[in-house]
Each structure stands twice: as C-alpha cells, then as structure tokens.
Design a protein around this motif. Structure first.
Motif, short mmCIF file in Angstrom:
data_model
loop_
_atom_site.label_atom_id
_atom_site.label_comp_id
_atom_site.label_asym_id
_atom_site.label_seq_id
_atom_site.Cartn_x
_atom_site.Cartn_y
_atom_site.Cartn_z
N TYR A 276 0.83 -1.21 0.00
CA TYR A 276 0.00 0.00 0.00
C TYR A 276 0.87 1.26 0.00
O TYR A 276 0.58 2.23 -0.71
N ALA A 277 1.96 1.22 0.82
CA ALA A 277 2.85 2.38 0.86
C ALA A 277 3.49 2.63 -0.49
O ALA A 277 3.66 3.78 -0.93
N SER A 278 3.83 1.50 -1.19
CA SER A 278 4.43 1.65 -2.51
C SER A 278 3.40 2.16 -3.52
O SER A 278 3.69 3.07 -4.32
N ASP A 279 2.19 1.58 -3.48
CA ASP A 279 1.16 1.96 -4.46
C ASP A 279 0.70 3.39 -4.27
O ASP A 279 0.44 4.12 -5.24
N MET A 280 0.56 3.83 -3.03
CA MET A 280 0.02 5.15 -2.76
C MET A 280 1.08 6.24 -2.69
O MET A 280 0.76 7.40 -2.42
N GLY A 281 2.33 5.86 -2.92
CA GLY A 281 3.38 6.88 -2.99
C GLY A 281 3.26 7.69 -4.28
O GLY A 281 2.58 7.30 -5.23
N ASP A 282 3.95 8.82 -4.34
CA ASP A 282 3.90 9.70 -5.52
C ASP A 282 5.33 10.06 -5.89
O ASP A 282 5.85 11.11 -5.50
N ASP A 283 5.97 9.16 -6.64
CA ASP A 283 7.39 9.32 -6.93
C ASP A 283 7.68 10.56 -7.77
O ASP A 283 8.73 11.21 -7.61
N ASP A 284 6.80 10.92 -8.72
CA ASP A 284 7.07 12.08 -9.57
C ASP A 284 6.39 13.35 -9.07
O ASP A 284 6.40 14.38 -9.73
N ALA A 285 5.76 13.26 -7.86
CA ALA A 285 5.18 14.44 -7.19
C ALA A 285 4.22 15.21 -8.09
O ALA A 285 4.20 16.44 -8.09
N ASP A 286 3.41 14.45 -8.87
CA ASP A 286 2.45 15.14 -9.73
C ASP A 286 1.03 15.12 -9.13
O ASP A 286 0.07 15.55 -9.77
N GLY A 287 0.93 14.57 -7.88
CA GLY A 287 -0.37 14.55 -7.21
C GLY A 287 -1.19 13.32 -7.51
O GLY A 287 -2.31 13.19 -6.99
N VAL A 288 -0.68 12.38 -8.32
CA VAL A 288 -1.39 11.14 -8.63
C VAL A 288 -0.57 9.97 -8.09
O VAL A 288 0.63 9.88 -8.37
N ALA A 289 -1.21 9.10 -7.30
CA ALA A 289 -0.50 7.98 -6.69
C ALA A 289 0.07 7.06 -7.75
O ALA A 289 -0.46 6.94 -8.87
#
Length: 441
Positions: A276-289
């Motif tokens: 869940y932590a991996s899926d709901m992270g936002d690596d590119d910081a565009d506001g979409v998980a």
C-alpha cells in the motif's frame, strides 16, 4: 424400604434409556466429537469375591444373625455400552452365605451353637451401569472410571439354618431381588479393565438364611475381576472415552490453528502495508499515486489529468443551434402513437415500422439527438418491469440505427413503473403507462 429402592432403580433406568436415545440422536449430527463406530461397545466380565449377609442397610443385629461370616462367591456379566456414560449389562452371581449367633436365642451358649449356611444356586439380573466420571484430562482413553449400577433380577437359593427354633434345612426358594452397587474400573489396556466393586442385593424373601424373619433378607458382594472388551482389536472401549480429554485436545488443536492463522494474517498485513505504501506513494510528485499514474516520471510542475498524464487543452466544440419544428414533433408523436410491442416482450410489431422509418430519416437529415425513455405499468415485479422498459427502449434504438441513424446520438433508458402518466388501477390507465417516449434535441 424395598419399594423405595425399586422406584429409584426404575427412575435410574429411565434416565439411562433417555440418555442413550439422546446420544443416538447426536450421533447423526455433524457436531459430535466422537464416532461411536470406532469404539468397542460389547464386553464380558468375570469376577470373584466375598459374600456376606451383612450390609450397611442392616440393623445393628445384622438381620436374623448377629455375626456375619465371609464366604466366596463368583460371577460374571455381558455388557453393551450405549454411550460413554451409560451401559446395560446382564449379571450372573452364585456362591454361599454364612452367619452365626441367631438373634432369636436368649442365652450366649445357644447363640454360639446356632448359625446358617445358605447357598445361592444362581442369580441373573439386568442392570444399568452409570459411569460417574471419566477422570482423564490428558488422554481420551481414561484410566479410572467410577461407576454405580442398579437393576432387577431373579435368583434361586437354598436356606439352611441350624440351632434355631423354626429353622429350615435346604429350603428351596426362588424370588426377585434388586442389586444396587458401586465401584471403579482401572483401564489396564485398550481392551482390558480391572473391575473393583461392591453391591448390596435386596431380596424379596425373608427365608434366604433359613429363618423366616419379619423383614426381607439382604446380602452384599465385594468383588474384583477383569472386564474384556469384544470387537476389533486395537480400538478403545466406548466406556473409557473421556469427553474432557477430547475437548481439551480439540481446544488445543483449535488454538494452534488459530495462532497459525493469526501469524499468517499478521504477515499478510505487513506485506499489504508495504504494498500500500508503494502503491500510494507519488514518486514524480504530480499529485497522482503511483498505482493510478499512467504516465510516471512527468517533469516537475507539469499539469496532469486524473491519470497522471500531461493535460492537453481540449479543442473547442462548435455546434449549431438545433431547432425542433412542430412538423418534427408531429413525426415523433405519430411514431409514439403507432408504436406497439409483442405482449410482455421487446419485439416491435411490423405495423410500427413505417412511422419509425420517418423518425430515422428525420435523425439522419437534421442530425438530431434522440432520447428514448421506456415505461411500464406496475404489473409484475419491479426487476422485471425495469428490464422490460430498458429492453424496449434499446429495441427502438436498434431499429432506428438499422435505418441509418447515428447510434451515438441516441440514448435509451428504462424507468419501469416509476414514472406513470395515468392510474394503474384501470386497464385504460395501465395501457397509457406502457409507452416509449421520444425526445428530440
């Protein structure tokens, strides 16, 4: 006293029979904790011990004679175990009874020269055997089983007294008796028990000792013997089954299974938490998980849509204003008026094709959009009416498309009986409610 004991024995027998019937009912239930067929239920017993006319129920004078003398007796039985706590057994007993010093004599010398020596040729009884408790907490096959018995039987005896006025010699007698006993069994192996017991026998004769007294005679039998189970070798006896140990074993197994499931659940929880932590992270910081980002790695400050992809400005849609004339409405009205379906179906009748063809040409020529709304009366179930209204609207749409209309410009919806235009209490009103409405726009 004898009457009270007889009643008690009858009550105990009824209780035993009731418990056996109850257990037989439970044996067909999937929740039972043991399979009766996997146990040995038949057994035979042989025993020997001491016979005496003294019993705890005698008066201080011990019946017609003061001094009891122990003598040997022997017996046996065959038993059918109905449930772990109750069985029925047929008993046999024979032996001698001896006693000295008749109570009816006044002088010590006369008393010392009196006595009796009677013989029980045979006795047969049918008794209920009640196991009080299977005292084993760790093993389903218990080691110690206290029990008590009660029943009724018939016996043949010869009373032989001497030195007593009115004494009889070899007086043959047959009479009923009631045996009541208690004891305990030690499980030596799966098929063998050591049986230690004591019984008191209340007879229906006052001449067992050769002297006709005022009360019926009694005698007791203390014995030791072996009980041998019949049936499949290696299986345990039903009477030695300990429900407490079985419950304890099952509870331990259930606890171990529960602990295993809890451990697995905890591992799954940690795994799911990491995922869940991996899926709901936002690596590119565009506001979409990450899980929903279809365009990962977008540059910083990029405006994205709900899928995480760069947002493109939509091309403007220019559409002419559509004007629906009275003539157009008349074409649609005639189509509605002439529209008919097969009873209870979504099949359009052929007589409706001509006016529907005009609607199709109108849609093609003027690029109209059309909304089709199917309706029914309240006859039948809600689910059926909703489906039928939807299918009829879709059927009209399919026909118009087959005549060249643009499918994307036609919307078909079913409302069932939810939007009546007339009462459903009359045939005429229900007829008006069964309709498909056409709306041009």
């Amino acid at each position: 006293m004898l009457l009270k004991i007889t009643k008690s024995a009858m009550i105990l027998s009824l209780l035993g029979i009731s418990s056996s019937l109850f257990a037989q009912e439970m044996s067909s239930d999937s929740t039972t904790r043991f399979d009766k067929k996997s146990f040995r239920t038949w057994s035979i017993g042989l025993n020997g011990g001491m016979l005496t006319h003294y019993t705890p129920f005698n008066s201080k004078t011990n019946g017609d004679f003061m001094t009891p003398q122990e003598s040997w007796g022997y017996g046996g039985y065959i038993k059918k175990q109905i449930v772990p706590g109750f069985g029925i057994q047929a008993d046999f007993l024979a032996g001698k009874l001896k006693g000295m010093r008749a109570n009816s004599l006044a002088t010590p010398d006369a008393q010392n020269n009196s006595g009796f020596n009677s013989r029980i040729d045979w006795s047969a009884a049918l008794s209920g055997n009640f196991t009080i408790a299977n005292l084993s907490l760790n093993q389903k096959r218990n080691f110690i089983s206290p029990y008590f018995t009660a029943g009724a039987g018939y016996m043949s005896s010869k009373g032989n007294a001497y030195g007593v006025t009115g004494a009889t010699t070899n007086a043959y007698d047959e009479n009923w008796f009631i045996p009541v006993g208690a004891g305990f069994k030690l499980g030596l192996s799966k098929g063998v028990n050591l049986d230690l017991g004591y019984s008191v026998n209340f007879t229906k004769t006052n001449n067992l000792d050769g002297v006709a007294g005022n009360a019926n005679d009694r005698f007791s039998y203390a014995h030791a013997g072996l009980e041998i189970a019949l049936g499949k070798k290696g299986t345990s006896q039903l009477q030695n089954y300990s429900a407490l140990a079985a419950l304890r074993e099952e509870s331990a197994a259930e606890s171990a299974d529960l602990r295993s499931k809890l451990s697995t659940a905890e591992q799954n929880r940690l795994r799911d938490q990491e995922q869940y932590a991996s899926d709901m992270g936002d690596d590119d910081a565009d506001g979409v998980a990450n899980k929903f980002d279809k365009c990962p790695g977008t540059p910083p400050n990029t405006v994205v849509d709900g899928a995480g992809c760069p947002l493109k400005a939509p091309a403007p849609i220019i559409r002419e204003k559509i004007i629906v004339t009275e003539a157009d409405k008349k074409v649609v009205g005639e189509a509605i008026k002439n529209l008919e379906f097969d009873l209870g179906k979504a099949t359009i009748k052929a007589k409706s094709y001509e006016t529907l063809n005009r609607v199709a040409r109108l849609l093609v020529d003027k690029d109209f959009s059309l909304k089709l709304a199917g309706h029914t009366d309240n006859s039948g179930s809600m689910a059926l009416n909703l489906r039928l209204s939807k299918e009829r609207a879709e059927s009209v749409k399919a026909y118009l498309v087959s005549q060249g209309a643009n499918a994307s410009r036609i919307e078909a919806t079913g409302y069932g009986p939810n939007q009546p235009i007339s009462t459903n209490k009359t045939a005429e009103g229900r007829q008006q409610n069964r309709r498909v409405e056409f709306t041009l726009y």
